[in-house]
Design a protein around this motif. Structure first.
Motif, PDB file in Angstrom:
ATOM      1  N   UNK A 185      29.518   8.356   3.572  1.00  9.67           N
ATOM      2  CA  UNK A 185      28.663   7.508   3.724  1.00  9.67           C
ATOM      3  C   UNK A 185      28.656   6.718   5.023  1.00  9.67           C
ATOM      4  N   UNK A 186      27.785   6.732   5.660  1.00 13.24           N
ATOM      5  CA  UNK A 186      27.667   6.136   7.178  1.00 13.24           C
ATOM      6  C   UNK A 186      26.771   4.701   7.182  1.00 13.24           C
ATOM      7  N   UNK A 187      27.053   3.676   7.624  1.00  9.53           N
ATOM      8  CA  UNK A 187      26.310   2.455   7.743  1.00  9.53           C
ATOM      9  C   UNK A 187      26.314   2.027   9.042  1.00  9.53           C
ATOM     10  N   UNK A 188      25.182   1.987   9.797  1.00  7.41           N
ATOM     11  CA  UNK A 188      24.958   1.386  10.912  1.00  7.41           C
ATOM     12  C   UNK A 188      23.875   0.229  11.197  1.00  7.41           C
ATOM     13  N   UNK A 200      20.937   0.687   8.928  1.00 10.37           N
ATOM     14  CA  UNK A 200      20.536   2.337   8.233  1.00 10.37           C
ATOM     15  C   UNK A 200      21.780   2.874   7.612  1.00 10.37           C
ATOM     16  N   UNK A 201      21.354   3.654   6.430  1.00 12.55           N
ATOM     17  CA  UNK A 201      22.603   4.512   5.819  1.00 12.55           C
ATOM     18  C   UNK A 201      22.088   5.653   5.540  1.00 12.55           C
ATOM     19  N   UNK A 202      23.345   6.672   5.539  1.00  8.45           N
ATOM     20  CA  UNK A 202      23.141   8.085   5.351  1.00  8.45           C
ATOM     21  C   UNK A 202      24.218   8.652   4.972  1.00  8.45           C
ATOM     22  N   UNK A 209      26.387  14.501  10.307  1.00  2.92           N
ATOM     23  CA  UNK A 209      25.029  14.577   9.740  1.00  2.92           C
ATOM     24  C   UNK A 209      24.751  13.193   9.271  1.00  2.92           C
ATOM     25  N   UNK A 210      25.765  12.621   8.271  1.00  8.26           N
ATOM     26  CA  UNK A 210      25.615  11.222   7.677  1.00  8.26           C
ATOM     27  C   UNK A 210      25.448  10.369   8.728  1.00  8.26           C
ATOM     28  N   UNK A 211      26.050  10.553   9.985  1.00  8.27           N
ATOM     29  CA  UNK A 211      25.959   9.170  11.080  1.00  8.27           C
ATOM     30  C   UNK A 211      24.331   9.522  11.693  1.00  8.27           C
ATOM     31  N   UNK A 212      23.926  10.684  11.889  1.00  6.94           N
ATOM     32  CA  UNK A 212      22.880  10.735  12.406  1.00  6.94           C
ATOM     33  C   UNK A 212      21.492  10.482  11.315  1.00  6.94           C
ATOM     34  N   UNK A 213      21.702  10.647  10.234  1.00  6.32           N
ATOM     35  CA  UNK A 213      20.867  10.290   9.124  1.00  6.32           C
ATOM     36  C   UNK A 213      20.617   8.678   9.043  1.00  6.32           C
TER      37      UNK A 213
END
Length: 232
Positions: A185-188, A200-202, A209-213
């Protein structure tokens, strides 16, 4: 002595079901596939193993146990996302489901949706990301970019097809499930020109792909806020 998992009656898999047909039958009437009550041999009970072979009934049952209910239209989207995860993992755990539900439900009607993503970083010295993003008129736009790494290339490509831009303030990655094929899971956090912060989270098995989402999710929040401000 260690008891083999597939040992009859007392093995760990004796009352475990991963086939969609078996799962549906057991949920409707346990004795359809179990002639022995698990309690009679000291077992905790029947176990539903979620995998790529699981059907709607098993997924809906497990999500219900976790406290999630969905209308039929919503559930179709959840189930499709479940199959994407199940195709990449031998078994889908509760943590996977929690992350999946948050990823699906956290996305309000998006202005930008990442439809397809290709990263030939493994065969190129300069990674190139190609996100596809339909506009409000349901058209699609392809974009490609290079960068110092796959995430940087992906974000630059996304910036080429969105109407708003923000400065990346924070980028964090964590594994939210078990195993070497765990979901990441990536949180930006991005900052708009007026100083507002949007998160945003993905989540996906592929961290790029997690980073892009996550980035697209944050941008959609920024677009939605800007439209609300214009309407006011």
């Amino acid at each position: 002595m260690t008891v083999q998992a597939n040992k009859s009656i007392v093995g760990a898999n004796a009352f475990a079901h991963s086939s969609g047909i078996h799962q549906d039958g057991v949920l409707k009437a346990r004795d359809t596939y179990e002639i022995i009550d698990p309690a009679d041999v000291g077992a905790a009970g029947s176990e539903i193993i979620l995998s790529a072979r699981s059907g709607h009934a098993a997924l809906r049952h497990r999500l219900g146990e976790l406290g999630y209910t969905f209308e039929d239209a919503e559930f179709d989207e959840v189930y499709n996302r479940f199959l994407e995860i199940a195709d990449q993992k031998k078994e889908v755990y509760d943590e996977d489901l929690e992350s999946m539900v948050q990823s699906v439900s956290a996305t309000s009607p998006p202005s930008t949706r990442l439809m397809r993503f290709r990263s030939p970083a493994a065969i190129r010295s300069s990674p190139r990301q190609r996100p596809r993003s339909p506009t409000r008129a349901a058209r699609s736009t392809w974009s490609a970019s290079t960068g110092t790494g796959p995430v940087d290339a992906a974000y630059k490509a996304i910036d080429q097809v969105v109407s708003v831009h923000g400065d990346l303030q924070e980028f964090a990655v964590k594994a939210v499930t078990r195993g070497i094929d765990a979901i990441g899971e990536v949180t930006v956090r991005i900052q708009s020109d007026d100083g507002r912060i949007f998160t945003g989270r993905g989540a996906d098995n592929d961290i790029i792909v997690s980073s892009a989402k996550a980035y697209v999710n944050a941008i959609n929040r920024m677009i939605q806020t800007a439209r609300q401000h214009e309407g006011a």
